[in-house]
Design a protein around this motif. Structure first.
Motif, PDB file in Angstrom:
ATOM      1  N   PHE A 789       0.845  -1.198   0.000  1.00  0.00           N
ATOM      2  CA  PHE A 789       0.000   0.000   0.000  1.00  0.00           C
ATOM      3  C   PHE A 789       0.883   1.252   0.000  1.00  0.00           C
ATOM      4  O   PHE A 789       0.667   2.184  -0.783  1.00  0.00           O
ATOM      5  CB  PHE A 789      -0.922   0.005   1.227  1.00  0.00           C
ATOM      6  N   ALA A 790       1.899   1.241   0.880  1.00  0.00           N
ATOM      7  CA  ALA A 790       2.793   2.407   0.969  1.00  0.00           C
ATOM      8  C   ALA A 790       3.562   2.598  -0.341  1.00  0.00           C
ATOM      9  O   ALA A 790       3.759   3.725  -0.802  1.00  0.00           O
ATOM     10  CB  ALA A 790       3.753   2.244   2.142  1.00  0.00           C
ATOM     11  N   TRP A 791       4.008   1.508  -0.943  1.00  0.00           N
ATOM     12  CA  TRP A 791       4.746   1.610  -2.216  1.00  0.00           C
ATOM     13  C   TRP A 791       3.873   2.235  -3.296  1.00  0.00           C
ATOM     14  O   TRP A 791       4.334   3.098  -4.055  1.00  0.00           O
ATOM     15  CB  TRP A 791       5.248   0.233  -2.646  1.00  0.00           C
ATOM     16  N   ASP A 792       2.604   1.821  -3.359  1.00  0.00           N
ATOM     17  CA  ASP A 792       1.677   2.425  -4.326  1.00  0.00           C
ATOM     18  C   ASP A 792       1.514   3.922  -4.066  1.00  0.00           C
ATOM     19  O   ASP A 792       1.493   4.736  -4.995  1.00  0.00           O
ATOM     20  CB  ASP A 792       0.297   1.744  -4.262  1.00  0.00           C
ATOM     21  N   GLN A 793       1.394   4.266  -2.780  1.00  0.00           N
ATOM     22  CA  GLN A 793       1.246   5.692  -2.431  1.00  0.00           C
ATOM     23  C   GLN A 793       2.498   6.479  -2.821  1.00  0.00           C
ATOM     24  O   GLN A 793       2.417   7.609  -3.286  1.00  0.00           O
ATOM     25  CB  GLN A 793       0.978   5.841  -0.916  1.00  0.00           C
ATOM     26  N   PHE A 794       3.670   5.849  -2.638  1.00  0.00           N
ATOM     27  CA  PHE A 794       4.938   6.495  -2.993  1.00  0.00           C
ATOM     28  C   PHE A 794       5.003   6.763  -4.496  1.00  0.00           C
ATOM     29  O   PHE A 794       5.347   7.863  -4.940  1.00  0.00           O
ATOM     30  CB  PHE A 794       6.120   5.605  -2.570  1.00  0.00           C
ATOM     31  N   GLN A 795       4.630   5.756  -5.273  1.00  0.00           N
ATOM     32  CA  GLN A 795       4.712   5.906  -6.727  1.00  0.00           C
ATOM     33  C   GLN A 795       3.754   6.969  -7.255  1.00  0.00           C
ATOM     34  O   GLN A 795       4.027   7.609  -8.269  1.00  0.00           O
ATOM     35  CB  GLN A 795       4.417   4.562  -7.405  1.00  0.00           C
ATOM     36  N   ASN A 796       2.656   7.159  -6.540  1.00  0.00           N
ATOM     37  CA  ASN A 796       1.642   8.104  -7.014  1.00  0.00           C
ATOM     38  C   ASN A 796       1.706   9.461  -6.316  1.00  0.00           C
ATOM     39  O   ASN A 796       0.895  10.336  -6.601  1.00  0.00           O
ATOM     40  CB  ASN A 796       0.243   7.500  -6.835  1.00  0.00           C
ATOM     41  N   ALA A 797       2.654   9.636  -5.408  1.00  0.00           N
ATOM     42  CA  ALA A 797       2.721  10.893  -4.653  1.00  0.00           C
ATOM     43  C   ALA A 797       3.169  12.028  -5.564  1.00  0.00           C
ATOM     44  O   ALA A 797       4.173  11.914  -6.270  1.00  0.00           O
ATOM     45  CB  ALA A 797       3.690  10.751  -3.477  1.00  0.00           C
ATOM     46  N   SER A 798       2.417  13.100  -5.552  1.00  0.00           N
ATOM     47  CA  SER A 798       2.783  14.258  -6.384  1.00  0.00           C
ATOM     48  C   SER A 798       3.487  15.325  -5.553  1.00  0.00           C
ATOM     49  O   SER A 798       3.977  16.313  -6.090  1.00  0.00           O
ATOM     50  CB  SER A 798       1.526  14.853  -7.033  1.00  0.00           C
ATOM     51  N   ILE A 799       3.510  15.136  -4.242  1.00  0.00           N
ATOM     52  CA  ILE A 799       4.159  16.097  -3.339  1.00  0.00           C
ATOM     53  C   ILE A 799       5.480  15.496  -2.880  1.00  0.00           C
ATOM     54  O   ILE A 799       5.515  14.403  -2.309  1.00  0.00           O
ATOM     55  CB  ILE A 799       3.278  16.362  -2.096  1.00  0.00           C
ATOM     56  N   ALA A 800       6.574  16.213  -3.128  1.00  0.00           N
ATOM     57  CA  ALA A 800       7.905  15.655  -2.859  1.00  0.00           C
ATOM     58  C   ALA A 800       8.099  15.306  -1.385  1.00  0.00           C
ATOM     59  O   ALA A 800       8.670  14.261  -1.059  1.00  0.00           O
ATOM     60  CB  ALA A 800       8.979  16.641  -3.311  1.00  0.00           C
ATOM     61  N   THR A 801       7.621  16.177  -0.480  1.00  0.00           N
ATOM     62  CA  THR A 801       7.832  15.897   0.947  1.00  0.00           C
ATOM     63  C   THR A 801       7.070  14.643   1.378  1.00  0.00           C
ATOM     64  O   THR A 801       7.552  13.880   2.215  1.00  0.00           O
ATOM     65  CB  THR A 801       7.391  17.084   1.822  1.00  0.00           C
ATOM     66  N   GLU A 802       5.903  14.416   0.797  1.00  0.00           N
ATOM     67  CA  GLU A 802       5.130  13.214   1.127  1.00  0.00           C
ATOM     68  C   GLU A 802       5.839  11.969   0.585  1.00  0.00           C
ATOM     69  O   GLU A 802       5.964  10.961   1.282  1.00  0.00           O
ATOM     70  CB  GLU A 802       3.711  13.332   0.548  1.00  0.00           C
ATOM     71  N   ALA A 803       6.311  12.054  -0.648  1.00  0.00           N
ATOM     72  CA  ALA A 803       7.045  10.924  -1.222  1.00  0.00           C
ATOM     73  C   ALA A 803       8.269  10.592  -0.374  1.00  0.00           C
ATOM     74  O   ALA A 803       8.594   9.423  -0.143  1.00  0.00           O
ATOM     75  CB  ALA A 803       7.469  11.258  -2.652  1.00  0.00           C
ATOM     76  N   GLU A 804       8.934  11.629   0.112  1.00  0.00           N
ATOM     77  CA  GLU A 804      10.129  11.436   0.937  1.00  0.00           C
ATOM     78  C   GLU A 804       9.800  10.680   2.232  1.00  0.00           C
ATOM     79  O   GLU A 804      10.514   9.758   2.629  1.00  0.00           O
ATOM     80  CB  GLU A 804      10.727  12.811   1.267  1.00  0.00           C
ATOM     81  N   LYS A 805       8.715  11.072   2.892  1.00  0.00           N
ATOM     82  CA  LYS A 805       8.322  10.404   4.138  1.00  0.00           C
ATOM     83  C   LYS A 805       8.047   8.916   3.891  1.00  0.00           C
ATOM     84  O   LYS A 805       8.443   8.061   4.682  1.00  0.00           O
ATOM     85  CB  LYS A 805       7.073  11.069   4.729  1.00  0.00           C
ATOM     86  N   ILE A 806       7.348   8.618   2.795  1.00  0.00           N
ATOM     87  CA  ILE A 806       7.016   7.218   2.501  1.00  0.00           C
ATOM     88  C   ILE A 806       8.279   6.450   2.121  1.00  0.00           C
ATOM     89  O   ILE A 806       8.481   5.305   2.552  1.00  0.00           O
ATOM     90  CB  ILE A 806       5.962   7.122   1.374  1.00  0.00           C
ATOM     91  N   ARG A 807       9.150   7.078   1.333  1.00  0.00           N
ATOM     92  CA  ARG A 807      10.391   6.404   0.908  1.00  0.00           C
ATOM     93  C   ARG A 807      11.220   5.960   2.113  1.00  0.00           C
ATOM     94  O   ARG A 807      11.743   4.843   2.149  1.00  0.00           O
ATOM     95  CB  ARG A 807      11.211   7.355   0.020  1.00  0.00           C
ATOM     96  N   VAL A 808      11.299   6.830   3.103  1.00  0.00           N
ATOM     97  CA  VAL A 808      12.049   6.486   4.316  1.00  0.00           C
ATOM     98  C   VAL A 808      11.334   5.372   5.075  1.00  0.00           C
ATOM     99  O   VAL A 808      11.957   4.403   5.535  1.00  0.00           O
ATOM    100  CB  VAL A 808      12.216   7.729   5.223  1.00  0.00           C
ATOM    101  N   ALA A 809      10.023   5.458   5.196  1.00  0.00           N
ATOM    102  CA  ALA A 809       9.252   4.491   5.978  1.00  0.00           C
ATOM    103  C   ALA A 809       9.261   3.101   5.354  1.00  0.00           C
ATOM    104  O   ALA A 809       9.164   2.089   6.066  1.00  0.00           O
ATOM    105  CB  ALA A 809       7.817   4.982   6.140  1.00  0.00           C
ATOM    106  N   LEU A 810       9.380   3.019   4.033  1.00  0.00           N
ATOM    107  CA  LEU A 810       9.410   1.707   3.370  1.00  0.00           C
ATOM    108  C   LEU A 810      10.580   0.856   3.861  1.00  0.00           C
ATOM    109  O   LEU A 810      10.537  -0.374   3.795  1.00  0.00           O
ATOM    110  CB  LEU A 810       9.507   1.898   1.849  1.00  0.00           C
ATOM    111  N   ALA A 811      11.624   1.516   4.370  1.00  0.00           N
ATOM    112  CA  ALA A 811      12.802   0.788   4.869  1.00  0.00           C
ATOM    113  C   ALA A 811      12.575   0.238   6.275  1.00  0.00           C
ATOM    114  O   ALA A 811      13.446  -0.441   6.821  1.00  0.00           O
ATOM    115  CB  ALA A 811      14.014   1.713   4.864  1.00  0.00           C
ATOM    116  N   CYS A 812      11.402   0.508   6.880  1.00  0.00           N
ATOM    117  CA  CYS A 812      11.160   0.105   8.276  1.00  0.00           C
ATOM    118  C   CYS A 812      10.598  -1.307   8.411  1.00  0.00           C
ATOM    119  O   CYS A 812      10.507  -1.828   9.521  1.00  0.00           O
ATOM    120  CB  CYS A 812      10.199   1.086   8.953  1.00  0.00           C
ATOM    121  N   THR A 813      10.191  -1.938   7.283  1.00  0.00           N
ATOM    122  CA  THR A 813       9.580  -3.263   7.390  1.00  0.00           C
ATOM    123  C   THR A 813      10.536  -4.276   8.020  1.00  0.00           C
ATOM    124  O   THR A 813      11.751  -4.162   7.872  1.00  0.00           O
ATOM    125  CB  THR A 813       9.110  -3.764   6.011  1.00  0.00           C
ATOM    126  N   LYS A 814       9.957  -5.257   8.700  1.00  0.00           N
ATOM    127  CA  LYS A 814      10.765  -6.324   9.306  1.00  0.00           C
ATOM    128  C   LYS A 814      10.854  -7.547   8.390  1.00  0.00           C
ATOM    129  O   LYS A 814      11.425  -8.569   8.762  1.00  0.00           O
ATOM    130  CB  LYS A 814      10.167  -6.749  10.662  1.00  0.00           C
TER     131      LYS A 814
END
Length: 946
Positions: A789-814
């Motif tokens: 879900f987060a990856w889809d949101q990242f790919q479709n994010a049109s706001i750079a700061t939002e994309a940045e937050k998701i990009r960092v969070a994607l690395a948090c998975t276990k």
């Protein structure tokens, strides 16, 4: 308000005007392919001038005419190219039969008589013929060998026609891409600093080689062209049977090549023309339409006005353009009159941007505007003094941001973001002094390596200390005369000391020694002191602070690792006068105390040093924290925590004593002490999150953070509101982040509820301040569904700061398989932008599950990663540091040494020093764990139960 003087324009000498009147009207045409330049094909003898990386001083550029035509569509072979014509007028300071001019990755077409260059004399004299022209690739020169000597004192013009690739390598003249309404758009843009102007056109590419520039851009219909100068006209012209636009720009002021910029895009803009200065913000049209440039536009004027008063010098240009680029390697770049930014550093959206995004925009705008004078108007002669340029801007960015947002207290944050940050690097035996010798910095890779935490953050820290002990008024006075004396020229760092000394003498400011003597102890030797105060005797001493006291310092010091130390201090809450420590040790009777009195030194951490005390004074300070912590200033509460943990790392005090500074935190609600504690406890996480210490550490920290979590829950009416204060908003994030990190069940439920609500409804109600931590913790607690879900949101994010937050969070998975897949994505620019590749790998390595995966990935792909991302990347040293930060076993140390040996031929570029620092840090980590593990484990067990 001080008088703001206007500056008279420099009069153009006759030969410059003549060159201007003789501008060529030729448009660049695509040159025929040149596989190798004509001229001698035999190997050139070594140790010639063209084998040296520095230009000789015999030719001095005066003025350039440059016409460039970028192609925003690929040619038949799929390459994006640009073509250009350039003429440079230069002065012959010493007779010579050789012209060396920088050129890199450009191919040349014959200009006349089959030769790749044409030489004429400005005064119409005959000129020596050209014997041969060739490219010296190693040292990045176009070499023009003449049949006779140029005449000393004469002015000449060298003309060339050339072609380069508009590559996606983020350096020189390059291309950036983005998608708008399903259509891929291409931008031609630049990043010249430090040595990439030579990739755009042949030039004398050194900061002292200042000149004026007439820039013309040929570009497609429907696009807008920008450069440093103001646009003076755009017209339609035919080129190769196609109608295109020709935009000419006003002649620049005298400036260095690394500050040039030219951009062709389909961007939109907003503008403000108040105060007779045109300020424009450019970005993707949807971003402009959504109002994302409004905050930057509103704050640029006040910050600009602040600096005009601070420098007592009017902004020297007629316009200030700022542009947000989708692909940009640095955070921003201070091109004179056309500042380039990452989108996250310029665009603000109320709905998506957090208060930290907003602060970043205000401070980066202030940093870049500060350079318009300090760096651009007055430029350091060579890159060895880069620290003064970047350190100064990194200091005054806080002053400019404070002017823009006076309620934030942003000036305090320099302690956390710069002073404490750089202490960690500067306490290593492999650190380096602020100022290097000019002869030691020659190659482009050596120059790129200087763009590090020492240059920026230590530079900022020592200049803040200097401003503090001089007082800001005296500091400003010296700065103002310095800028006035050297406008449009170049300096060395001691020129600033001279002007500050003049201000000291004029105001009668009392100093124990000259500014030069005091500051050189901080500039010419690496590291910093720990000042030890014995409050029983009043004895004070200093010693070079090393994180690993057993490490061997091989870098010689001209001052034997002693400093002239300014000390602001207090006695039992009462502030005392400024005291100096000029020698290795001294007796300061006023610092001797009895009874319940205590001493606290380095108020507000104005000085660049750490402080240690006798045990009795430490105990009294800890008691003050636990009984009435507000008697100690908030910055110093953060300092006590940070100093204690680092003194313990260096075996000066016991590690459990450092941990004692955190016991009061269950009564602390201020941001800075909590941030300091979390920063230092991060090291404990790195060392222990794979060991039996982890559980008891989690229990203790959960106990400490729960009151803070509940405080913000109550303050925000069960998380419905946002705290009003800037720092309070930061600390709310800390409360949630640490509560979730320590497995507080209520926190996990909170973040998962918010995230799943977004997944289920498609409406994101999570406050922008909290998104980073909520995304990370929900993805960590979730599985593949949350990640996808987060990856889809990242790919479709049109706001750079939002994309940045998701990009960092994607690395948090276990989930290891998801992290491995994410690592693969980092090397696909269609999935992760090139500018974000190295930081994405670092974020994955920060995750305990991702650490070994990222390290294996980097080792396996080193040659590819280095060749694609490593050339001049400022972030490359961060990659090596980031993937090895957790290393703390003998096995990992051997892997690191093997990695260095295996890739010696590939090289490490700007990460070379970082690799040595990583080896040193790993050795220190191994020792630290062996010495501290049991004591720390027992302490956490006891404290979590108390």
């Amino acid at each position: 308000m001080p008088e703001v003087r206007t500056r008279p324009r420099l009069a153009s000498p006759p030969h410059q005007e003549k060159a201007k009147n003789n501008d060529s009207n030729l448009q660049p045409t695509k040159p025929p392919p040149v596989t190798k330049p004509p001229g001698p094909t035999t190997a050139k003898p070594s140790n010639e001038l063209w084998d040296k990386y520095r230009l000789p001083s015999n030719l001095v550029p005066w003025h350039y005419n440059v016409t460039l035509r970028p192609r925003l569509t690929p040619d038949a072979s799929g390459k994006y190219i640009f073509t250009g014509e350039s003429s440079v007028e230069f002065h012959c300071a010493e007779a010579t039969n050789l012209i060396l001019i920088h050129s890199h990755k450009l191919t040349y077409s014959p200009v006349s008589n089959g030769l790749l260059a044409r030489l004429t004399a400005v005064n119409g004299d005959t000129v020596p013929g050209i014997e041969s022209v060739w490219l010296q690739n190693e040292t990045q020169y176009l070499v023009v060998q003449l049949k006779g000597d140029l005449t000393k004192g004469n002015y000449y013009i060298l003309e060339t026609i050339f072609e380069g690739e508009l590559a996606d390598d983020l350096g020189g003249f390059y291309r950036s891409e983005y998608i708008e309404n399903g259509v891929t758009k291409v931008i031609a843009t630049t990043q010249m600093q430090p040595t990439d102007a030579r990739k755009s056109f042949p030039c004398f590419d050194e900061p002292a080689m200042k000149a004026t520039f007439d820039i013309t851009l040929i570009h497609d219909l429907g696009t807008v062209a920008l450069s440093n100068g103001k646009e003076i006209g755009t017209k339609q012209i035919p080129v190769d049977g196609v109608t295109v636009l020709e935009t000419k720009f006003e002649r620049t002021e005298r400036m260095s090549t690394y500050l040039l910029a030219f951009i062709v895009s389909e961007f939109g803009f907003i503008q403000d023309n108040s105060d007779d200065l045109l300020v424009r913000i450019f970005a993707r049209k949807p971003a402009i339409a959504a109002g994302q440039g409004d905050y930057a536009l509103n704050k640029t004027g006040p910050i600009m006005k602040f600096f005009e008063e601070y420098y007592n010098y009017s902004y020297p240009l007629p316009k200030s353009d700022q542009i947000a680029l989708p692909d940009f390697n640095a955070g921003a770049m201070e091109n004179w009159g056309l500042i380039t930014y990452r989108e996250t550093a310029l665009l603000y959206d109320e709905e998506y941007s957090s208060n930290s995004n907003k602060e970043r925009i205000a401070t980066i705008i202030a940093h870049e505007l500060a350079h318009m004078w300090f760096g651009n108007l007055v430029t350091l002669r060579w890159w060895n003094d880069l620290w003064l340029n970047e350190g100064f801007a990194s200091y005054v960015e806080y002053l400019g941001a404070h002017e823009a947002e006076p309620t934030w207290n942003v000036k305090d944050l320099i302690v956390l973001k710069d002073v404490h940050r750089v202490f960690a690097v500067d306490a290593l035996a492999s650190s380096h002094p602020l100022s290097s010798k000019e002869e030691d910095i020659q190659k482009p890779a050596q120059i790129s390596e200087l763009f590090d935490a020492i240059s920026y953050s230590k530079g900022a820290s020592v200049l803040r200390m200097l401003s503090d002990f001089l007082t800001e008024d005296v500091f400003k006075q010296g700065l103002q005369t310095y800028l006035k004396a050297f406008a449009f020229q170049n300096t060395v760092y001691t020129d600033l000391w001279t002007h500050l000394q003049m201000a000291v003498d004029a105001t009668g400011t009392a100093l124990p020694q000259s500014v030069n003597n005091i500051m050189n102890t901080w500039v010419l030797q690496m590291g910093f002191p720990v000042v030890t105060i014995n409050t029983a005797t009043g004895d004070v001493s200093q010693k070079h602070f090393l994180l690993d006291p057993e490490s061997v310092v091989t870098t010689p010091s001209p001052y034997n690792y002693e400093w002239i130390v300014p000390m602001r201090w207090m006695k039992t809450g009462a502030v005392q006068g400024l005291t100096w420590l000029e020698t290795k040790s001294a007796s300061i009777p006023a610092m001797k105390v009895t009874g319940n009195d205590w001493v606290l030194a380095n108020i507000d951490v104005a000085g660049y040093y750490r402080v240690n005390y006798d045990q009795a004074n430490w105990d009294k300070l800890l008691n003050a924290l636990n009984t009435n912590h507000e008697v100690i200033p908030v910055i110093n509460r953060a300092q006590l925590v940070d100093d204690a943990f680092n003194l313990a790392r260096a075996k000066i005090i016991q590690t459990v004593q450092a941990l004692e500074t955190t016991t009061y935190l269950n009564n602390e609600t201020a941001y800075m002490p909590w941030a300091s504690a979390i920063n230092n406890l991060d090291y404990f996480y790195l060392m222990f999150d794979r060991s039996e210490v982890y559980g008891p550490m989690q229990d203790y920290l959960r106990k400490q953070v729960t009151p803070l979590f509940n405080y913000y829950k109550d303050l925000t009416v069960n998380w419905a509101d946002v705290p009003t204060g800037h720092m309070d908003q930061y600390n709310q994030v800390n409360a949630i982040s640490l509560a979730c990190r320590t497995d507080l069940q209520e926190c996990h439920e909170l973040t998962m509820t918010w995230f799943r609500d977004w997944m289920n409804t498609g409406v994101n109600k999570i406050h922008p301040n909290l998104r980073s931590t909520v995304y990370c913790n929900a993805i960590a607690a979730g599985g593949a569904a949350e990640w996808e879900f987060a990856w889809d949101q990242f790919q479709n994010a049109s706001i750079a700061t939002e994309a940045e937050k998701i990009r960092v969070a994607l690395a948090c998975t276990k989930q290891a398989w998801l992290l491995n897949r994410y690592l693969e994505y980092t090397l696909n620019p269609e999935l992760i932008r090139k500018q974000d590749a190295t930081s994405s790998i670092i974020y994955i390595a920060n995750n305990v599950i991702g650490q070994s995966l990222a390290w294996d990935f980097v080792r396996a792909r080193w040659s590819y990663i280095f060749n694609q991302y490593g050339g001049g990347s400022f972030s490359f040293s961060n990659l090596i540091n980031g993937v090895t930060e957790r290393f703390s076993t003998e096995f990992e140390l051997q892997q690191l040494k093997q990695f260095k040996a295996d890739n010696a031929e590939v090289g490490f570029g700007s990460g070379t020093l970082a690799l040595d620092q990583s080896i040193e840090r790993t050795v220190a980590n191994i020792k630290w764990i062996a010495e501290n593990k049991n004591n720390v484990l027992n302490w956490f067990i006891a404290e979590s139960k108390s």
